[in-house]
Write a protein that holds these residues in place. Structure first.
Motif, PDB file in Angstrom:
ATOM      1  N   LYS A 138      -0.321   7.934  -8.493  1.00  0.00           N
ATOM      2  CA  LYS A 138      -0.132   6.615  -7.895  1.00  0.00           C
ATOM      3  C   LYS A 138       0.229   6.720  -6.424  1.00  0.00           C
ATOM      4  CE  LYS A 138       2.310   2.226  -8.537  1.00  0.00           C
ATOM      5  NZ  LYS A 138       3.310   1.482  -9.347  1.00  0.00           N
ATOM      6  N   HIS A 139       1.062   7.700  -6.077  1.00  0.00           N
ATOM      7  CA  HIS A 139       1.473   7.862  -4.682  1.00  0.00           C
ATOM      8  C   HIS A 139       0.284   8.259  -3.811  1.00  0.00           C
ATOM      9  CE1 HIS A 139       5.672   7.392  -5.747  1.00  0.00           C
ATOM     10  NE2 HIS A 139       5.540   8.322  -6.674  1.00  0.00           N
ATOM     11  N   SER A 141      -2.864   7.633  -4.426  1.00  0.00           N
ATOM     12  CA  SER A 141      -3.736   6.464  -4.335  1.00  0.00           C
ATOM     13  C   SER A 141      -3.209   5.475  -3.310  1.00  0.00           C
ATOM     14  CB  SER A 141      -3.856   5.788  -5.706  1.00  0.00           C
ATOM     15  OG  SER A 141      -4.696   4.662  -5.647  1.00  0.00           O
ATOM     16  N   ASN A 142      -1.895   5.218  -3.323  1.00  0.00           N
ATOM     17  CA  ASN A 142      -1.306   4.271  -2.365  1.00  0.00           C
ATOM     18  C   ASN A 142      -1.453   4.757  -0.924  1.00  0.00           C
ATOM     19  OD1 ASN A 142      -0.535   2.512  -4.383  1.00  0.00           O
ATOM     20  ND2 ASN A 142       1.540   3.324  -4.550  1.00  0.00           N
ATOM     21  N   ILE A 143      -1.239   6.055  -0.714  1.00  0.00           N
ATOM     22  CA  ILE A 143      -1.371   6.621   0.630  1.00  0.00           C
ATOM     23  C   ILE A 143      -2.817   6.502   1.111  1.00  0.00           C
ATOM     24  CG2 ILE A 143      -1.302   8.772   1.956  1.00  0.00           C
ATOM     25  CD1 ILE A 143       1.114   9.581   0.201  1.00  0.00           C
ATOM     26  N   THR A 144      -3.749   6.818   0.202  1.00  0.00           N
ATOM     27  CA  THR A 144      -5.172   6.756   0.557  1.00  0.00           C
ATOM     28  C   THR A 144      -5.581   5.343   0.937  1.00  0.00           C
ATOM     29  OG1 THR A 144      -5.652   8.580  -0.961  1.00  0.00           O
ATOM     30  CG2 THR A 144      -7.511   7.227  -0.249  1.00  0.00           C
ATOM     31  N   TYR A 145      -5.172   4.359   0.116  1.00  0.00           N
ATOM     32  CA  TYR A 145      -5.543   2.982   0.412  1.00  0.00           C
ATOM     33  C   TYR A 145      -4.835   2.460   1.655  1.00  0.00           C
ATOM     34  CZ  TYR A 145      -8.662   1.741  -3.385  1.00  0.00           C
ATOM     35  OH  TYR A 145      -9.757   1.653  -4.205  1.00  0.00           O
ATOM     36  N   SER A 146      -3.611   2.895   1.873  1.00  0.00           N
ATOM     37  CA  SER A 146      -2.895   2.476   3.081  1.00  0.00           C
ATOM     38  C   SER A 146      -3.656   2.931   4.327  1.00  0.00           C
ATOM     39  CB  SER A 146      -1.478   3.064   3.076  1.00  0.00           C
ATOM     40  OG  SER A 146      -0.802   2.736   4.268  1.00  0.00           O
ATOM     41  N   GLU A 171      -7.395  -6.421  -2.646  1.00  0.00           N
ATOM     42  CA  GLU A 171      -6.181  -6.218  -3.435  1.00  0.00           C
ATOM     43  C   GLU A 171      -5.174  -5.331  -2.720  1.00  0.00           C
ATOM     44  OE1 GLU A 171      -7.577  -4.601  -7.098  1.00  0.00           O
ATOM     45  OE2 GLU A 171      -8.665  -6.427  -7.661  1.00  0.00           O
ATOM     46  N   HIS A 172      -5.660  -4.483  -1.826  1.00  0.00           N
ATOM     47  CA  HIS A 172      -4.766  -3.561  -1.122  1.00  0.00           C
ATOM     48  C   HIS A 172      -4.451  -4.012   0.302  1.00  0.00           C
ATOM     49  CE1 HIS A 172      -6.003  -0.917  -4.467  1.00  0.00           C
ATOM     50  NE2 HIS A 172      -4.845  -0.330  -4.258  1.00  0.00           N
TER      51      HIS A 172
END
Length: 440
Positions: A138-139, A141-146, A171-172
């Protein structure tokens, strides 16, 4: 128009993004536009070459450690800046938000050039094992989308090949004007055709059994292992042809041996487009178990050849494969369900034919000619509006310096407005629809 396409993936690299970027470049050149491509070279030297009327500039690079064939350029800031200044493009279209894409975007701001970004990426493309890890997935994925959203929000316009892909960006946190624009398919090239026994003989494929076709990179996130498990479980005496190669090939070959299905599976490796077209026409079914596709050119090509499709119910594949219309959707990773669906279709020739006809109807909406018209309209609008905004800013700066200068003209200048999806002749913006849930 003068069009610059920036991508970290371009032929001879094989895959969806290289095919899309190469197709856009050559199609625009054939339509009379001036096209430049900025891409990595396959060595330590810069290369400049005219390829199919496209001016391709390749910059020295090294291979990405965890992704075979993907190249990382050596930060060519000044060469890219000089190229943009010299070619003076009306639009810069970025397909890779990594090294070359970042350089082009940073330079475009200072050189006053409008930028369109198309997203082809999912975090799972980096590494399925990392993204699915319960502790760090999850972390990551969040970093990548950020990072991805920050990049996209600095662009004048953002596109994705499907509504599903665009909704993921919304969504992001995507705020930039955006639209879903299909990668498109050449419906003059990809058409149904007669069964060709000679192509089966050439690749050593059986002529007395139904042929199941799979075309995709052999990597972990494409879940070819699920398809192999299904082949071992199915009751129909059929044969599977795997086209392409990739980092998981050795592991998949070992799986075939362990399952003792070597007489039912063929690894064909890279196949020329001409031969692959004949293989599609000589197959009964196309199967794609991938859990990492934001559209899938291979599926579109199979549909254009009139094949029914069985696909994982994951990400954007359901936008192409309509359950029980032109094929089946199965639960991602469920090889038992996949095997049962293959048996159903291969056991019912009439149903296969009906579903193949439905594939042709669905894919008609992705006609490459229509897609190119949409791109040209978007490029033209952005270029014009960007120039109008530039003129307006110049007027405003002059008016601030000299209060009486062209006061009426400044008041009457209409502020350009970058249009969203509805003005492109597409569906309503993805942001106005209820987001789709995805299997992750």
């Amino acid at each position: 128009m003068r069009i610059m396409i920036v991508t970290d993936q371009y032929p001879p690299m094989v895959g969806g993004v290289p095919a899309v970027t190469h197709g856009l470049a050559t199609d625009f050149a054939n339509r009379g536009h001036q096209v430049w491509v900025v891409a990595p070279s396959y060595g330590a030297r810069d290369v400049r070459r005219l390829e199919q009327q496209v001016r391709v500039y390749r910059f020295s690079s090294f291979e990405w450690p965890t992704y075979k064939d993907l190249r990382i350029p050596f930060l060519p800031f000044m060469p890219v800046r000089n190229l943009i200044k010299r070619t003076d493009p009306d639009i810069i279209h970025i397909h890779s938000p990594v090294v070359l894409g970042n350089i082009a975007q940073l330079l475009a701001g200072g050189l006053r050039k409008p930028v369109v970004a198309t997203n082809h990426y999912l975090p799972i493309n980096m590494s399925r094992s990392l993204i699915t890890d319960p502790f760090i997935g999850k972390h990551i994925s969040n970093i990548t989308y950020s990072y991805l959203i920050n990049f996209c929000n600095r662009c004048e316009y953002v596109t994705a090949p499907t509504s599903t892909a665009l909704n993921l960006l919304y969504e992001h946190g995507l705020r930039a004007p955006a639209a879903a624009i299909s990668n498109g398919i050449d419906l003059k090239k990809y058409t149904p055709g007669a069964h060709n026994p000679q192509i089966l003989q050439r690749f050593g494929l059986p002529e007395d059994r139904p042929l199941i076709l799979h075309v995709n990179r052999l990597s972990e996130e494409k879940r070819v292992n699920v398809l192999l498990d299904a082949i071992a479980r199915m009751k129909t005496d059929a044969h599977l042809a795997l086209v392409s190669s990739g980092p998981a090939e050795a592991e998949l070959r070992a799986q075939v041996e362990a399952l003792r299905i070597g007489d039912r599976v063929s690894f064909l490796g890279f196949v020329r487009d001409e031969d692959l077209l004949e293989l599609r026409r000589s197959s009964q079914l196309f199967v794609i178990p991938s859990e990492a596709d934001l559209q899938s050119l291979a599926t579109m090509e199979a549909m254009a050849c009139g094949l029914p499709v069985i696909a994982a119910n994951s990400y954007a594949l359901p936008e192409l494969v309509h359950h029980e219309a032109n094929g089946f959707l199965f639960t991602p990773g469920d090889s038992d369900e996949l095997a049962a669906q293959i048996d159903i279709l291969l056991g019912d020739a009439e149903r296969c034919a009906r579903m193949g006809e439905q594939s042709l109807q669905i894919i008609a909406g992705h006609d490459r000619v229509k897609v190119l018209d949409i791109w040209e309209d978007l490029y033209r609008r952005l270029s014009i509006e960007f120039k109008e905004m530039k003129v307006l800013r110049q007027h405003m700066r002059t008016a601030q310096k000299y209060p009486g200068y062209m006061a009426d003209e400044v008041k009457n200048v209409k502020r350009p407005h970058i249009r969203r999806t509805g003005d492109l002749g597409l569906d309503r913006p993805a942001s106005s629809r209820r987001p789709r849930k995805h299997n992750k």
